[in-house]
Design a protein around this motif. Sequence first.
Motif, PDB file in Angstrom:
ATOM      1  N   TRP A 216       0.830  -1.207   0.000  1.00  0.00           N
ATOM      2  CA  TRP A 216       0.000   0.000   0.000  1.00  0.00           C
ATOM      3  C   TRP A 216       0.863   1.255   0.000  1.00  0.00           C
ATOM      4  O   TRP A 216       0.589   2.206  -0.742  1.00  0.00           O
ATOM      5  CB  TRP A 216      -0.927  -0.009   1.218  1.00  0.00           C
ATOM      6  N   LEU A 217       1.902   1.267   0.829  1.00  0.00           N
ATOM      7  CA  LEU A 217       2.803   2.428   0.865  1.00  0.00           C
ATOM      8  C   LEU A 217       3.385   2.693  -0.522  1.00  0.00           C
ATOM      9  O   LEU A 217       3.423   3.844  -0.983  1.00  0.00           O
ATOM     10  CB  LEU A 217       3.930   2.194   1.876  1.00  0.00           C
ATOM     11  N   ALA A 218       3.829   1.637  -1.192  1.00  0.00           N
ATOM     12  CA  ALA A 218       4.401   1.805  -2.532  1.00  0.00           C
ATOM     13  C   ALA A 218       3.365   2.348  -3.510  1.00  0.00           C
ATOM     14  O   ALA A 218       3.684   3.182  -4.372  1.00  0.00           O
ATOM     15  CB  ALA A 218       4.966   0.480  -3.034  1.00  0.00           C
ATOM     16  N   GLU A 219       2.131   1.907  -3.368  1.00  0.00           N
ATOM     17  CA  GLU A 219       1.063   2.411  -4.238  1.00  0.00           C
ATOM     18  C   GLU A 219       0.792   3.890  -3.996  1.00  0.00           C
ATOM     19  O   GLU A 219       0.317   4.587  -4.901  1.00  0.00           O
ATOM     20  CB  GLU A 219      -0.212   1.597  -4.015  1.00  0.00           C
ATOM     21  N   GLN A 220       1.103   4.371  -2.790  1.00  0.00           N
ATOM     22  CA  GLN A 220       0.904   5.792  -2.472  1.00  0.00           C
ATOM     23  C   GLN A 220       2.113   6.646  -2.836  1.00  0.00           C
ATOM     24  O   GLN A 220       2.118   7.857  -2.595  1.00  0.00           O
ATOM     25  CB  GLN A 220       0.600   5.968  -0.973  1.00  0.00           C
ATOM     26  N   GLY A 221       3.160   6.022  -3.384  1.00  0.00           N
ATOM     27  CA  GLY A 221       4.335   6.772  -3.812  1.00  0.00           C
ATOM     28  C   GLY A 221       5.530   6.679  -2.891  1.00  0.00           C
ATOM     29  O   GLY A 221       6.567   7.297  -3.148  1.00  0.00           O
ATOM     30  N   TRP A 222       5.422   5.901  -1.814  1.00  0.00           N
ATOM     31  CA  TRP A 222       6.545   5.705  -0.920  1.00  0.00           C
ATOM     32  C   TRP A 222       7.538   4.692  -1.519  1.00  0.00           C
ATOM     33  O   TRP A 222       7.144   3.792  -2.266  1.00  0.00           O
ATOM     34  CB  TRP A 222       6.074   5.159   0.426  1.00  0.00           C
ATOM     35  N   THR A 223       8.807   4.836  -1.171  1.00  0.00           N
ATOM     36  CA  THR A 223       9.787   3.785  -1.375  1.00  0.00           C
ATOM     37  C   THR A 223       9.871   3.043  -0.052  1.00  0.00           C
ATOM     38  O   THR A 223      10.405   3.572   0.937  1.00  0.00           O
ATOM     39  CB  THR A 223      11.161   4.365  -1.764  1.00  0.00           C
ATOM     40  N   ALA A 224       9.296   1.855   0.006  1.00  0.00           N
ATOM     41  CA  ALA A 224       9.073   1.168   1.275  1.00  0.00           C
ATOM     42  C   ALA A 224       9.774  -0.181   1.307  1.00  0.00           C
ATOM     43  O   ALA A 224       9.730  -0.940   0.340  1.00  0.00           O
ATOM     44  CB  ALA A 224       7.578   0.994   1.519  1.00  0.00           C
ATOM     45  N   ARG A 225      10.391  -0.470   2.455  1.00  0.00           N
ATOM     46  CA  ARG A 225      11.087  -1.740   2.645  1.00  0.00           C
ATOM     47  C   ARG A 225      10.454  -2.466   3.816  1.00  0.00           C
ATOM     48  O   ARG A 225      10.341  -1.925   4.923  1.00  0.00           O
ATOM     49  CB  ARG A 225      12.571  -1.494   2.914  1.00  0.00           C
ATOM     50  N   GLY A 226      10.035  -3.704   3.596  1.00  0.00           N
ATOM     51  CA  GLY A 226       9.432  -4.512   4.641  1.00  0.00           C
ATOM     52  C   GLY A 226      10.425  -5.506   5.207  1.00  0.00           C
ATOM     53  O   GLY A 226      11.156  -6.147   4.449  1.00  0.00           O
ATOM     54  N   LEU A 227      10.441  -5.644   6.531  1.00  0.00           N
ATOM     55  CA  LEU A 227      11.341  -6.564   7.214  1.00  0.00           C
ATOM     56  C   LEU A 227      10.522  -7.582   7.987  1.00  0.00           C
ATOM     57  O   LEU A 227       9.588  -7.218   8.710  1.00  0.00           O
ATOM     58  CB  LEU A 227      12.251  -5.809   8.189  1.00  0.00           C
ATOM     59  N   ASP A 228      10.878  -8.858   7.855  1.00  0.00           N
ATOM     60  CA  ASP A 228      10.141  -9.902   8.565  1.00  0.00           C
ATOM     61  C   ASP A 228      11.053 -11.091   8.818  1.00  0.00           C
ATOM     62  O   ASP A 228      11.939 -11.383   8.007  1.00  0.00           O
ATOM     63  CB  ASP A 228       8.916 -10.348   7.766  1.00  0.00           C
ATOM     64  N   ILE A 229      10.816 -11.809   9.903  1.00  0.00           N
ATOM     65  CA  ILE A 229      11.640 -12.967  10.241  1.00  0.00           C
ATOM     66  C   ILE A 229      11.378 -14.159   9.325  1.00  0.00           C
ATOM     67  O   ILE A 229      12.227 -15.021   9.163  1.00  0.00           O
ATOM     68  CB  ILE A 229      11.402 -13.377  11.704  1.00  0.00           C
ATOM     69  N   SER A 230      10.197 -14.202   8.698  1.00  0.00           N
ATOM     70  CA  SER A 230       9.805 -15.364   7.912  1.00  0.00           C
ATOM     71  C   SER A 230      10.191 -15.200   6.448  1.00  0.00           C
ATOM     72  O   SER A 230       9.670 -14.337   5.739  1.00  0.00           O
ATOM     73  CB  SER A 230       8.289 -15.585   8.010  1.00  0.00           C
ATOM     74  N   ALA A 231      11.100 -16.055   5.985  1.00  0.00           N
ATOM     75  CA  ALA A 231      11.485 -16.033   4.577  1.00  0.00           C
ATOM     76  C   ALA A 231      10.301 -16.390   3.677  1.00  0.00           C
ATOM     77  O   ALA A 231      10.183 -15.883   2.554  1.00  0.00           O
ATOM     78  CB  ALA A 231      12.649 -16.994   4.334  1.00  0.00           C
ATOM     79  N   THR A 232       9.419 -17.260   4.173  1.00  0.00           N
ATOM     80  CA  THR A 232       8.236 -17.625   3.391  1.00  0.00           C
ATOM     81  C   THR A 232       7.334 -16.415   3.180  1.00  0.00           C
ATOM     82  O   THR A 232       6.874 -16.144   2.064  1.00  0.00           O
ATOM     83  CB  THR A 232       7.452 -18.745   4.093  1.00  0.00           C
ATOM     84  N   ALA A 233       7.091 -15.659   4.257  1.00  0.00           N
ATOM     85  CA  ALA A 233       6.254 -14.471   4.144  1.00  0.00           C
ATOM     86  C   ALA A 233       6.878 -13.445   3.215  1.00  0.00           C
ATOM     87  O   ALA A 233       6.195 -12.845   2.366  1.00  0.00           O
ATOM     88  CB  ALA A 233       6.027 -13.864   5.533  1.00  0.00           C
ATOM     89  N   VAL A 234       8.178 -13.236   3.342  1.00  0.00           N
ATOM     90  CA  VAL A 234       8.876 -12.275   2.490  1.00  0.00           C
ATOM     91  C   VAL A 234       8.806 -12.700   1.027  1.00  0.00           C
ATOM     92  O   VAL A 234       8.606 -11.869   0.128  1.00  0.00           O
ATOM     93  CB  VAL A 234      10.342 -12.126   2.967  1.00  0.00           C
ATOM     94  N   GLY A 235       8.941 -13.988   0.770  1.00  0.00           N
ATOM     95  CA  GLY A 235       8.819 -14.468  -0.600  1.00  0.00           C
ATOM     96  C   GLY A 235       7.459 -14.168  -1.198  1.00  0.00           C
ATOM     97  O   GLY A 235       7.347 -13.753  -2.359  1.00  0.00           O
ATOM     98  N   ARG A 236       6.415 -14.366  -0.414  1.00  0.00           N
ATOM     99  CA  ARG A 236       5.060 -14.058  -0.894  1.00  0.00           C
ATOM    100  C   ARG A 236       4.906 -12.564  -1.151  1.00  0.00           C
ATOM    101  O   ARG A 236       4.270 -12.155  -2.132  1.00  0.00           O
ATOM    102  CB  ARG A 236       4.029 -14.529   0.128  1.00  0.00           C
ATOM    103  N   ALA A 237       5.484 -11.744  -0.269  1.00  0.00           N
ATOM    104  CA  ALA A 237       5.396 -10.297  -0.445  1.00  0.00           C
ATOM    105  C   ALA A 237       6.101  -9.866  -1.730  1.00  0.00           C
ATOM    106  O   ALA A 237       5.589  -9.030  -2.493  1.00  0.00           O
ATOM    107  CB  ALA A 237       5.995  -9.593   0.769  1.00  0.00           C
ATOM    108  N   ARG A 238       7.274 -10.437  -1.977  1.00  0.00           N
ATOM    109  CA  ARG A 238       8.001 -10.094  -3.206  1.00  0.00           C
ATOM    110  C   ARG A 238       7.222 -10.503  -4.448  1.00  0.00           C
ATOM    111  O   ARG A 238       7.172  -9.755  -5.439  1.00  0.00           O
ATOM    112  CB  ARG A 238       9.367 -10.780  -3.200  1.00  0.00           C
ATOM    113  N   ASP A 239       6.618 -11.674  -4.396  1.00  0.00           N
ATOM    114  CA  ASP A 239       5.824 -12.134  -5.539  1.00  0.00           C
ATOM    115  C   ASP A 239       4.655 -11.185  -5.810  1.00  0.00           C
ATOM    116  O   ASP A 239       4.361 -10.873  -6.971  1.00  0.00           O
ATOM    117  CB  ASP A 239       5.295 -13.546  -5.283  1.00  0.00           C
ATOM    118  N   GLU A 240       4.008 -10.732  -4.743  1.00  0.00           N
ATOM    119  CA  GLU A 240       2.863  -9.845  -4.911  1.00  0.00           C
ATOM    120  C   GLU A 240       3.300  -8.481  -5.434  1.00  0.00           C
ATOM    121  O   GLU A 240       2.626  -7.885  -6.281  1.00  0.00           O
ATOM    122  CB  GLU A 240       2.117  -9.690  -3.579  1.00  0.00           C
ATOM    123  N   ALA A 241       4.438  -7.977  -4.942  1.00  0.00           N
ATOM    124  CA  ALA A 241       4.952  -6.706  -5.449  1.00  0.00           C
ATOM    125  C   ALA A 241       5.249  -6.798  -6.936  1.00  0.00           C
ATOM    126  O   ALA A 241       4.942  -5.885  -7.715  1.00  0.00           O
ATOM    127  CB  ALA A 241       6.199  -6.296  -4.674  1.00  0.00           C
TER     128      ALA A 241
END
Length: 223
Positions: A72-97
Amino acid sequence: MTAHHHASHAHAPAHAEPDPDLSPTEYWEQRYSGSERVWSGKVNATMASVVAELSPGTAIDLGCGEGGDVLWLAEQGWTARGLDISATAVGRARDEAAARGLDGASFEAVDLDAWEPEAASVDLVTASFFQSNVALDRTAILRRAMTALRPGGRLVTVSHAAPPSWAKDHPAKMVSVQDEAAQLGGYADEWEVEQADERPRAAVAPDGTPGEHLDAVLVLRRR
């Protein structure tokens, strides 16, 4: 979203007691290990209502999970970086981006307990439901994250202030926004408490009846 002490999680319901033999990394990987998304993929509405009033810049989201807030932040024009302990969750986030074509969203699997941010490097740090039923040194992580903020930058946290209206015996630890404001914003010459309040949010109970959540909202601005 995911929180941490060895790092862990943010948006998770904390009904079941976690297996004490699991590390935080193992716990959250187990949570995300199924084929289905754990969260809706939508931005947290309370966080969005606060951040929508700010001019876009650079942002870090703590415990990003599958990335709803960062996307959502990126859609609003932010350059946003998400940090999470779960590599699985991060992988899903990257795929969606990638699926949405959002170049402004990036993600990293990291133990926030060991994370050291670059000082004065971003305009916004967000943490939506950065709470956990496995080890999480929340205050220490937030204090370190605050060092990443430039002058004029803001920390925005949205937390569970109370159990859902239909679950008064909920065992999860809740956040007192006034206590947190005092703990994190205790240096009045450096930090301004712009918001520290509780907001009701409409929800639907598991049985389909109307209910509500109570969100604790904290906004600290670096002077």
